[in-house]
Motif scaffolding. Structure first.
Motif, PDB file in Angstrom:
ATOM      1  N   VAL A 174      -5.723 -15.526  -6.610  1.00  0.00           N
ATOM      2  CA  VAL A 174      -5.488 -14.083  -6.670  1.00  0.00           C
ATOM      3  C   VAL A 174      -4.149 -13.809  -5.991  1.00  0.00           C
ATOM      4  N   LEU A 175      -3.206 -13.269  -6.759  1.00  0.00           N
ATOM      5  CA  LEU A 175      -1.856 -13.026  -6.261  1.00  0.00           C
ATOM      6  C   LEU A 175      -1.607 -11.531  -6.137  1.00  0.00           C
ATOM      7  N   ALA A 176      -0.893 -11.138  -5.077  1.00  0.00           N
ATOM      8  CA  ALA A 176      -0.573  -9.730  -4.862  1.00  0.00           C
ATOM      9  C   ALA A 176       0.637  -9.632  -3.946  1.00  0.00           C
ATOM     10  N   PRO A 177       1.325  -8.490  -3.953  1.00  0.00           N
ATOM     11  CA  PRO A 177       2.457  -8.318  -3.050  1.00  0.00           C
ATOM     12  C   PRO A 177       2.002  -8.238  -1.601  1.00  0.00           C
ATOM     13  N   GLU A 178       2.841  -8.676  -0.709  1.00  0.00           N
ATOM     14  CA  GLU A 178       2.535  -8.642   0.722  1.00  0.00           C
ATOM     15  C   GLU A 178       2.142  -7.226   1.149  1.00  0.00           C
ATOM     16  N   GLY A 179       1.082  -7.123   1.953  1.00  0.00           N
ATOM     17  CA  GLY A 179       0.601  -5.826   2.425  1.00  0.00           C
ATOM     18  C   GLY A 179      -0.390  -5.167   1.495  1.00  0.00           C
ATOM     19  N   PHE A 180      -0.717  -5.823   0.393  1.00  0.00           N
ATOM     20  CA  PHE A 180      -1.583  -5.237  -0.626  1.00  0.00           C
ATOM     21  C   PHE A 180      -2.917  -4.767  -0.056  1.00  0.00           C
ATOM     22  N   THR A 181      -3.639  -5.645   0.630  1.00  0.00           N
ATOM     23  CA  THR A 181      -5.003  -5.320   1.048  1.00  0.00           C
ATOM     24  C   THR A 181      -5.021  -4.150   2.008  1.00  0.00           C
ATOM     25  N   ALA A 182      -4.130  -4.165   2.990  1.00  0.00           N
ATOM     26  CA  ALA A 182      -4.104  -3.072   3.968  1.00  0.00           C
ATOM     27  C   ALA A 182      -3.866  -1.734   3.288  1.00  0.00           C
ATOM     28  N   HIS A 183      -2.908  -1.689   2.363  1.00  0.00           N
ATOM     29  CA  HIS A 183      -2.614  -0.423   1.686  1.00  0.00           C
ATOM     30  C   HIS A 183      -3.731  -0.030   0.724  1.00  0.00           C
ATOM     31  N   ALA A 184      -4.329  -1.017   0.055  1.00  0.00           N
ATOM     32  CA  ALA A 184      -5.377  -0.723  -0.922  1.00  0.00           C
ATOM     33  C   ALA A 184      -6.580  -0.060  -0.252  1.00  0.00           C
ATOM     34  N   VAL A 185      -6.980  -0.550   0.911  1.00  0.00           N
ATOM     35  CA  VAL A 185      -8.173   0.003   1.554  1.00  0.00           C
ATOM     36  C   VAL A 185      -7.840   1.240   2.383  1.00  0.00           C
ATOM     37  N   GLN A 186      -6.645   1.275   2.959  1.00  0.00           N
ATOM     38  CA  GLN A 186      -6.295   2.396   3.829  1.00  0.00           C
ATOM     39  C   GLN A 186      -6.262   3.709   3.067  1.00  0.00           C
ATOM     40  N   GLU A 187      -5.687   3.686   1.858  1.00  0.00           N
ATOM     41  CA  GLU A 187      -5.568   4.916   1.080  1.00  0.00           C
ATOM     42  C   GLU A 187      -6.932   5.506   0.748  1.00  0.00           C
ATOM     43  N   ASN A 188      -7.942   4.632   0.626  1.00  0.00           N
ATOM     44  CA  ASN A 188      -9.269   5.085   0.248  1.00  0.00           C
ATOM     45  C   ASN A 188     -10.119   5.534   1.437  1.00  0.00           C
ATOM     46  N   VAL A 189      -9.587   5.404   2.658  1.00  0.00           N
ATOM     47  CA  VAL A 189     -10.387   5.722   3.837  1.00  0.00           C
ATOM     48  C   VAL A 189      -9.826   6.923   4.589  1.00  0.00           C
ATOM     49  N   TYR A 190      -8.540   6.891   4.949  1.00  0.00           N
ATOM     50  CA  TYR A 190      -8.013   7.901   5.843  1.00  0.00           C
ATOM     51  C   TYR A 190      -8.121   9.307   5.252  1.00  0.00           C
ATOM     52  N   ALA A 191      -7.590   9.510   4.054  1.00  0.00           N
ATOM     53  CA  ALA A 191      -7.668  10.819   3.401  1.00  0.00           C
ATOM     54  C   ALA A 191      -8.445  10.725   2.102  1.00  0.00           C
ATOM     55  N   GLY A 192      -9.285   9.703   1.996  1.00  0.00           N
ATOM     56  CA  GLY A 192      -9.986   9.440   0.751  1.00  0.00           C
ATOM     57  C   GLY A 192     -10.817  10.585   0.216  1.00  0.00           C
ATOM     58  N   PRO A 193     -11.654  11.223   1.039  1.00  0.00           N
ATOM     59  CA  PRO A 193     -12.482  12.318   0.495  1.00  0.00           C
ATOM     60  C   PRO A 193     -11.662  13.466  -0.092  1.00  0.00           C
ATOM     61  N   ALA A 194     -10.608  13.880   0.619  1.00  0.00           N
ATOM     62  CA  ALA A 194      -9.784  14.978   0.111  1.00  0.00           C
ATOM     63  C   ALA A 194      -9.020  14.558  -1.138  1.00  0.00           C
ATOM     64  N   MET A 195      -8.499  13.325  -1.144  1.00  0.00           N
ATOM     65  CA  MET A 195      -7.781  12.836  -2.329  1.00  0.00           C
ATOM     66  C   MET A 195      -8.700  12.778  -3.540  1.00  0.00           C
ATOM     67  N   LEU A 196      -9.923  12.297  -3.334  1.00  0.00           N
ATOM     68  CA  LEU A 196     -10.854  12.193  -4.451  1.00  0.00           C
ATOM     69  C   LEU A 196     -11.216  13.569  -4.983  1.00  0.00           C
ATOM     70  N   ARG A 197     -11.400  14.530  -4.089  1.00  0.00           N
ATOM     71  CA  ARG A 197     -11.726  15.886  -4.525  1.00  0.00           C
ATOM     72  C   ARG A 197     -10.601  16.457  -5.392  1.00  0.00           C
ATOM     73  N   ARG A 198      -9.372  16.291  -4.921  1.00  0.00           N
ATOM     74  CA  ARG A 198      -8.239  16.807  -5.683  1.00  0.00           C
ATOM     75  C   ARG A 198      -8.003  15.997  -6.950  1.00  0.00           C
ATOM     76  N   ALA A 199      -8.318  14.699  -6.912  1.00  0.00           N
ATOM     77  CA  ALA A 199      -8.166  13.870  -8.114  1.00  0.00           C
ATOM     78  C   ALA A 199      -9.085  14.348  -9.231  1.00  0.00           C
ATOM     79  N   THR A 200     -10.253  14.902  -8.878  1.00  0.00           N
ATOM     80  CA  THR A 200     -11.156  15.440  -9.895  1.00  0.00           C
ATOM     81  C   THR A 200     -10.478  16.550 -10.690  1.00  0.00           C
ATOM     82  N   TYR A 201      -9.641  17.345 -10.004  1.00  0.00           N
ATOM     83  CA  TYR A 201      -8.888  18.401 -10.678  1.00  0.00           C
ATOM     84  C   TYR A 201      -7.668  17.827 -11.389  1.00  0.00           C
ATOM     85  N   MET A 202      -7.002  16.884 -10.739  1.00  0.00           N
ATOM     86  CA  MET A 202      -5.772  16.311 -11.308  1.00  0.00           C
ATOM     87  C   MET A 202      -6.023  15.621 -12.636  1.00  0.00           C
TER      88      MET A 202
END
Length: 626
Positions: A174-202
């Motif tokens: 499994v290949l990915a750019p450096e820092g992939f895992t940290a960024h992939a999970v962080q975006e879904n946790v810190y502001a995840g609920p608000a982002m998901l709510r707005r994504a429903t509209y987007m």
């Protein structure tokens, strides 16, 4: 009770008829159909429990001339994006498109296949792999997975193409750019609920599909709604020029961090003369600040990496393909495509900076900004997903922040306090609605929306205000060339007519959460601390993770949760929480004291006090109403 959409107004119909875009240029349709092998029929994909997680057939209405209820340019883009099936890019590279918002690509090696970007969810990725195998032979094993970048639509379906066991056994890289895992999970946790709510509209995920409702989002249709997972990369790509040979296929990588995603990369296949541009060169203007919310992206770096890609790969490439949309073939067209994409992001950056240094604010620049004719007339530079308007404001925000320098705007009232003041000054809510109706009848929908926003935030139950506001947002949606703008307008209209209709999807999956570092887990707890309720609390908790053999000290004082390793200072009220895995701490955070592997010693009331001041995110907060 559902309310039927209203017809488009004469103002919208007239505006659509006035566009002078190059509809005679049909090369995109030729490219989108090129290499077609087979479609899936029906293209309806279900989870194991029978739930539909993807329905491309719902977009069958996208044919023929554009109806008056859809911007003709957006209709064209949506028609192209809805094409589905298996396509040959070049011999040995195949894509399945139209099975999700993104593409999945298969590269044939000597014995197996390399999968690029396994879509959002397990079920659609598995269906795409099955379609490929049906038409290209079912005996080729997956030998590698490449994640181009750290957004979920490019890794979430990984369990549909391989398994953690095969990766652990060394059968699949499994290949990915450096820092992939940290960024992939962080975006879904810190502001995840608000982002998901707005994504429903987007994305308009919960809107009906149809000419007067959701027609796509410009980048594709919507994200699929199946199981989301992650497998941690086994190979981190760290440097431009780094090469790897997998199953006889040589791959040359180019790092592109801080562009469309914090961790992103491009790569070139010398034997196949094929260049993958991830999501940095697609057939639309992308977002510099996505409307669901995110960190502002860097258009200067974005343009720079596109220049580097042109200089490094273009004279060797016969095809360029990406994680969305359709490929472009031929060296001359590749250079033209990548150069115009580069110029697009560079122009947005440079001209916004020029104008802000002349004293113009972001809102002002967005109104006066014009693209040069070559960009304005290029279909792949149109604002189907990112718009010139909100991208210009994003550049302004990146450099200058939210404040435009005018002291009268330094300390404004919030909407709930501002709205009744405006309404009173105008002469009462009925007068506001009367003025809004006049604006609506004149086709000034932006002004009508402004007035009615104040009316609804003054009295959310005012029936006439809500009804006219819904009609106004609907007309704005009919007129929008940008897919997310249309979806926001249409979703707002639905909220006003029918009430809160919920949120699509889930914030994050167990496999994503399990990849959080201990520090990210603690940060996730810290942002849920209810500050005012915890001002007077002073406590410390020691946490031991058996799987990491690591001790942490959590301290809560002044409403701030701080974590550090192996704290030396004495604890005030101490409880030691011993966990088999860091994932168990998330279960404890929701009150699961029976979680296997959990041991608590000392003053358990300290842990209960901490849990007692954790707020739960509101997954379904109102957006258009107070």
């Amino acid at each position: 009770m559902p309310v039927n959409p209203k017809p488009p107004s004469a103002v919208i119909e007239s505006a659509h008829a006035a566009h002078s875009l190059p509809f005679h240029d049909t090369r995109d349709f030729d490219d989108a159909d090129r290499g077609f092998v087979a479609a899936q029929s029906p293209c309806v994909i279900r989870a194991a429990d029978g739930r539909v997680v993807w329905d491309n057939d719902a977009y069958a209405f996208l044919n023929g001339p554009a109806p008056a209820s859809v911007h003709p340019s957006l209709w064209r883009q949506s028609t192209l994006a809805a094409k589905q099936g298996l396509y040959e890019v070049v011999p040995s590279i195949y894509q399945v498109r139209g099975f999700d918002i993104s593409n999945i690509s298969f590269v044939e090696g000597e014995t197996g296949i390399i999968v690029i970007d396994p879509l959002v969810s397990t079920e659609v990725a598995a269906a795409a792999l099955a379609l490929y195998r049906t038409h290209r032979g079912g005996d080729r094993p997956v030998v590698a997975v490449i994640y181009t970048h750290s957004h979920v639509d490019h890794f979430g379906g990984v369990l549909g193409v391989t398994s953690q066991a095969d990766v652990d056994a060394g059968k699949v890289a499994v290949l990915a750019p450096e820092g992939f895992t940290a960024h992939a999970v962080q975006e879904n946790v810190y502001a995840g609920p608000a982002m998901l709510r707005r994504a429903t509209y987007m994305y308009g995920s919960l809107l009906p599909r149809g000419p007067q409702e959701q027609v796509g989002c410009g980048l594709g249709q919507i994200p699929s709604s199946g199981e989301v997972a992650i497998i941690v990369p086994t190979i981190d790509i760290r440097e431009t020029g780094e090469t790897h040979t997998i199953d006889g296929v040589e791959i040359e990588f180019q790092m592109a961090p801080g562009t469309e995603a914090p961790a992103e990369m491009h790569f070139y296949f010398p034997q196949l003369r094929a260049l993958c541009m991830a999501e940095n060169a697609t057939h639309n203007l992308h977002n510099l600040l996505t409307l669901r919310g995110a960190l502002v992206r860097d258009p200067r770096a974005w343009a720079g990496y596109l220049t580097e890609a042109i200089d490094t790969f273009a004279d060797r490439a016969e095809v360029v393909f990406a994680s969305h949309h359709w490929p472009t073939w031929g060296q001359e067209r590749i250079v033209e495509f990548l150069s115009l994409q580069r110029d697009l992001y560079a122009y947005l950056h440079d001209q916004t900076l020029r104008l802000l240094n002349q004293g113009h604010t972001g809102v002002e620049i967005a109104e006066m900004f014009q693209l040069p004719p070559a960009l304005d007339q290029a279909w792949h530079a149109r604002g189907y997903y990112g718009s010139v308007s909100h991208n210009v404001k994003a550049v302004y925000q990146r450099y200058m922040g939210w404040f435009d320098g005018n002291p009268g705007r330094l300390w404004p009232h919030p909407p709930e306090a501002l709205a009744p003041r405006y309404v009173e000054a105008i002469g009462g809510i009925d007068r506001v609605v009367e003025l809004a109706q006049t604006a609506f009848d004149a086709g000034d929908f932006r002004w009508a929306a402004t007035l009615l926003d104040h009316a609804v935030f003054t009295d959310a139950d005012h029936a006439a205000a809500r009804a006219l506001y819904a009609d106004t947002l609907e007309q704005l949606g009919y007129g929008a060339e940008n897919g997310p703008w249309r979806n926001f307008f249409m979703s707002g209209a639905r909220e006003l007519r029918e009430g809160n209709f919920g949120t699509a999807g889930q914030v994050s999956s167990p496999t994503l959460l399990s990849q959080l570092t201990p520090e990210q887990v603690f940060d996730g707890l810290a942002i849920r601390i209810n500050g005012p309720r915890s001002w007077d609390l002073a406590l410390s908790i020691d946490v031991t993770f058996d799987d990491l053999a690591t001790n942490y000290r959590l301290t809560l004082r002044n409403g701030v949760l701080v974590h550090r390793k192996a704290a030396a200072e004495p604890a005030t009220a101490t409880v030691t929480v011993k966990l088999a895995t860091k994932f168990r701490l998330l279960l404890v955070a929701i009150g699961d004291f029976d979680s296997p592997g959990l041991q608590i010693t000392g003053d358990q009331s300290a842990l209960q006090s901490l849990l007692g001041v954790l707020d739960q995110p509101d997954a379904d907060f109102d957006i258009v109403t107070p």
